[in-house]
Design an enzyme around this catalytic site. Structure first.
Site, PDB file in Angstrom:
ATOM      1  N   ASP A   1       0.709  -1.295  -0.101  1.00  0.00           N
ATOM      2  CA  ASP A   1       0.005   0.060   0.387  1.00  0.00           C
ATOM      3  C   ASP A   1       0.608   1.212  -0.079  1.00  0.00           C
ATOM      4  OD1 ASP A   1      -2.298  -1.592   0.087  1.00  0.00           O
ATOM      5  OD2 ASP A   1      -1.993  -1.771   2.464  1.00  0.00           O
TER       6      ASP A   1
ATOM      7  N   GLY B   1      -3.894  -4.242  -4.198  1.00  0.00           N
ATOM      8  CA  GLY B   1      -5.040  -3.145  -4.494  1.00  0.00           C
ATOM      9  C   GLY B   1      -4.324  -1.837  -4.859  1.00  0.00           C
ATOM     10  N   HIS B   2      -4.300  -1.806  -6.233  1.00  0.00           N
ATOM     11  CA  HIS B   2      -3.348  -0.494  -6.714  1.00  0.00           C
ATOM     12  C   HIS B   2      -4.497   0.590  -7.132  1.00  0.00           C
ATOM     13  CE1 HIS B   2       0.156  -3.509  -7.351  1.00  0.00           C
ATOM     14  NE2 HIS B   2      -0.072  -3.359  -6.145  1.00  0.00           N
TER      15      HIS B   2
ATOM     16  N   LYS C   1       1.901   2.102  -5.220  1.00  0.00           N
ATOM     17  CA  LYS C   1       2.683   1.706  -6.408  1.00  0.00           C
ATOM     18  C   LYS C   1       1.905   1.851  -7.645  1.00  0.00           C
ATOM     19  CE  LYS C   1       2.951  -2.369  -4.419  1.00  0.00           C
ATOM     20  NZ  LYS C   1       2.514  -2.385  -2.992  1.00  0.00           N
TER      21      LYS C   1
ATOM     22  N   GLN D   1       2.403  -5.806  -3.009  1.00  0.00           N
ATOM     23  CA  GLN D   1       2.787  -5.989  -1.549  1.00  0.00           C
ATOM     24  C   GLN D   1       4.085  -5.289  -1.615  1.00  0.00           C
ATOM     25  OE1 GLN D   1       1.573  -9.412  -3.425  1.00  0.00           O
ATOM     26  NE2 GLN D   1       0.025  -8.692  -2.860  1.00  0.00           N
TER      27      GLN D   1
HETATM   28  P1  IMO Z   1      -0.510  -4.124  -2.426  1.00  0.00           P
HETATM   29  O1  IMO Z   1      -0.339  -4.570  -3.602  1.00  0.00           O
HETATM   30  C1  IMO Z   1      -1.118  -4.591   1.848  1.00  0.00           C
HETATM   31  C2  IMO Z   1      -0.921  -8.696   3.410  1.00  0.00           C
HETATM   32  C3  IMO Z   1      -2.204  -9.112   4.119  1.00  0.00           C
HETATM   33  C4  IMO Z   1      -1.611 -10.104   5.126  1.00  0.00           C
HETATM   34  C5  IMO Z   1      -0.518 -10.898   4.557  1.00  0.00           C
HETATM   35  C6  IMO Z   1      -0.721 -12.083   3.949  1.00  0.00           C
HETATM   36  O2  IMO Z   1      -1.979  -3.253  -2.455  1.00  0.00           O
HETATM   37  O3  IMO Z   1       0.242  -3.216  -1.808  1.00  0.00           O
HETATM   38  P2  IMO Z   1      -2.266 -12.696   1.738  1.00  0.00           P
HETATM   39  O4  IMO Z   1      -3.519 -12.602   1.292  1.00  0.00           O
HETATM   40  O5  IMO Z   1      -1.249 -12.030   0.760  1.00  0.00           O
HETATM   41  O6  IMO Z   1      -2.103 -14.189   1.978  1.00  0.00           O
HETATM   42  O7  IMO Z   1      -2.191 -12.028   3.014  1.00  0.00           O
HETATM   43  O8  IMO Z   1      -0.162  -9.659   3.262  1.00  0.00           O
HETATM   44  N1  IMO Z   1      -0.947  -8.159   2.108  1.00  0.00           N
HETATM   45  C7  IMO Z   1      -1.104  -6.825   1.789  1.00  0.00           C
HETATM   46  N2  IMO Z   1      -0.910  -5.585   2.521  1.00  0.00           N
HETATM   47  N3  IMO Z   1      -1.094  -4.298   0.493  1.00  0.00           N
HETATM   48  C8  IMO Z   1      -1.013  -5.436  -0.230  1.00  0.00           C
HETATM   49  O9  IMO Z   1      -0.921  -5.278  -1.672  1.00  0.00           O
HETATM   50  C9  IMO Z   1      -1.125  -6.769   0.428  1.00  0.00           C
HETATM   51  N4  IMO Z   1      -1.093  -8.228  -0.197  1.00  0.00           N
HETATM   52  C10 IMO Z   1      -1.182  -8.844   0.964  1.00  0.00           C
HETATM   53  O10 IMO Z   1      -2.823  -7.979   4.866  1.00  0.00           O
HETATM   54  O11 IMO Z   1      -1.305  -9.379   6.208  1.00  0.00           O
HETATM   55 MG    MG Z   2      -3.199  -2.947  -0.910  1.00  0.00          MG
END
Ligand code: IMO
Ligand code: MG
Length: 425
Positions: free
Chosen positions: A13, A40-41, A16, A223
């Site tokens: 988050d 979630g972009h 990106k 992530q």
């Molecule tokens: P973006 O691309 C923030 C976190 C989840 C959880 C952990 C594992 O938007 O930056 P998962 O569903 O991947 O098995 O969850 O990773 N998580 C994220 N947190 N932004 C994301 O993606 C995330 N993708 C996974 O909240 O703690």
């Molecule tokens: Mg996210």
């Protein structure tokens, strides 16, 4: 040979999507390489406000080819929905290709993600419940089904029957669930395959030919570094590699081809889900940042945990990614702050650590050591030149670059594409 990897420097988050959307105008291709629809972009551009989960954030430029690379796990229902939503807003996904090697998220993956989280109870990871972990488990266990398999119904059926026998046994014996129907899953997925047929291909020749032509390729991370399976705060991590290293295996590009690695960091820190976060603010300041910045999950709507910038974790992230530059986002959130803190060390067991600890239990015990910097009163949202930023904002950016040991080359304020400044310090 400009292949640029853009990765999250914190816990996801970081903004990106906005950075990609802003710089993709100069690119020929954007490739997603890891994760799945847990991402979630958010991008705000002339077409509207979008929260993309699977489709690369370059999709808003007609001339940019977008690729969902082999390292991504794909839920075809989500992908089709996202394509339809874009279309409704006048954005075509005709330029989108999906690697036939990418693994599929199946209905038993999303179901197991939920059931496994419930079973973990207090120790829950706080996953997005999109089936990401279970899909990557099957990939590594060699029982996964891939996007390309959708185009071979006979083979798909055979493998599905074999896998689902195992999954249904697990669902009934372990979780008291009645299990899922092979026929239903089969019919649904073959229908998805038909709808996605035009997008599914071997993406490697497409990527390599673009490289040979000297095209600009952006590798879009999902992530963040601290969620990496190997190097993040294990077990509170995601199940694929969000690092620049993951960008190579997840797209099929060798590491020598990557010319720069842009790490995206927010000017403060957030985390969503379980796991330690040393600079988390559980007070009104944390609440204030959350409300001002709208820090609620783009995928799950959960409130994000907010805190000061963590330069210990940040420096670690720079090192494990080999970052060559940093994009600093959401700087405007600090407009009006009288002072801003940055964590420059951790106190634990009577010692001060400067390096990020390997054990999650140690990270959980770390007390942040802060340095405090003066803030600024001006609104920075529409400033379009570094030299026009308030002196203390310039100093904050310099401080972050110094603490990270990496130049800050982009600074972003506000959600819009054009609210982005190139920095030359
Ligand atoms: P973006 O691309 C923030 C976190 C989840 C959880 C952990 C594992 O938007 O930056 P998962 O569903 O991947 O098995 O969850 O990773 N998580 C994220 N947190 N932004 C994301 O993606 C995330 N993708 C996974 O909240 O703690
Ligand atoms: Mg996210």
């Amino acid at each position: 040979m400009p292949v640029v990897a853009l990765v999250g420097g914190q816990w996801g988050d970081e903004g990106k999507g906005k950075v990609i959307d802003s710089i993709a105008a100069r690119a020929n291709m954007v490739v997603r390489f890891a994760g799945g629809d847990n991402a979630g972009h958010t991008t705000v551009n002339p077409y509207g406000t979008f929260r993309l989960h699977l489709i690369p954030s370059g999709v808003f430029y007609k001339s940019v080819r977008c690729i969902i690379g082999n390292g991504v796990v794909v839920n075809p229902a989500v992908l089709l929905r996202e394509i339809a939503e874009l279309k409704e807003h006048g954005v075509s996904a005709d330029n989108l290709l999906v690697s036939d090697r990418a693994h599929l998220i199946m209905p038993y993956h999303t179901l197991l993600d939920r059931l496994e989280e419930e079973r973990r109870g207090q120790g829950a990871i706080g996953t997005t419940q999109r089936g990401i972990g279970p899909a990557f488990v099957d990939k590594v266990a060699r029982t996964g089904l891939r996007v390309g398999d959708l185009l071979y119904p006979g083979m798909f059926r055979e493998r599905l029957e074999c896998v689902m026998e195992q999954k249904n046994a697990l669902l009934t014996s372990m979780y008291g669930h009645p299990g899922l129907s092979v026929d239903e899953v089969y019919e649904q997925y073959i229908a998805f395959g038909k709808q996605l047929r035009a997008h599914i291909t071997d993406t490697l020749p497409v990527i390599h030919e673009a490289m040979n032509r000297g095209e600009i390729i952006l590798l879009e991370g999902a992530q963040g570094a601290l969620l990496d399976t190997d190097l993040g705060t294990y077990p509170y991590v995601t199940s694929s590699s969000p690092l620049a290293g993951g960008a190579t295996t997840g797209s099929g590009i060798g590491p020598t081809a990557i010319s720069s690695v842009i790490g995206v960091f927010k000017a403060y820190a957030t985390r969503v889900g379980g796991g330690p976060m040393p600079t988390e603010l559980k007070d009104e300041m944390g609440q204030f940042i959350r409300e001002k910045a709208g820090e609620y999950g783009a995928t799950t709507g959960r409130p994000r945990r907010c805190g000061w910038f963590d330069a210990v974790a940040g420096r670690f992230s720079v090192l494990i990614n080999g970052m060559t530059e940093v994009a600093l986002t959401h700087l405007d959130i600090f407009d009006g702050f009288s002072s801003i803190k940055v964590c420059t060390g951790y106190r634990v067991g009577g010692k001060t650590l400067k390096a990020f600890p390997p054990r999650v239990e140690t990270v959980a015990e770390c007390q942040p050591v802060y340095e405090e910097f003066p803030g600024w009163t001006e609104c920075t949202e529409d400033i379009d030149r570094f030299s026009l930023l308030p002196a203390n904002a310039q100093a904050y950016i310099r401080t972050i670059a110094r603490l990270l040991g990496c130049p800050v080359t982009l600074v972003s304020m506000g959600p819009k594409r054009e609210q982005m400044i190139e920095v030359r310090l």
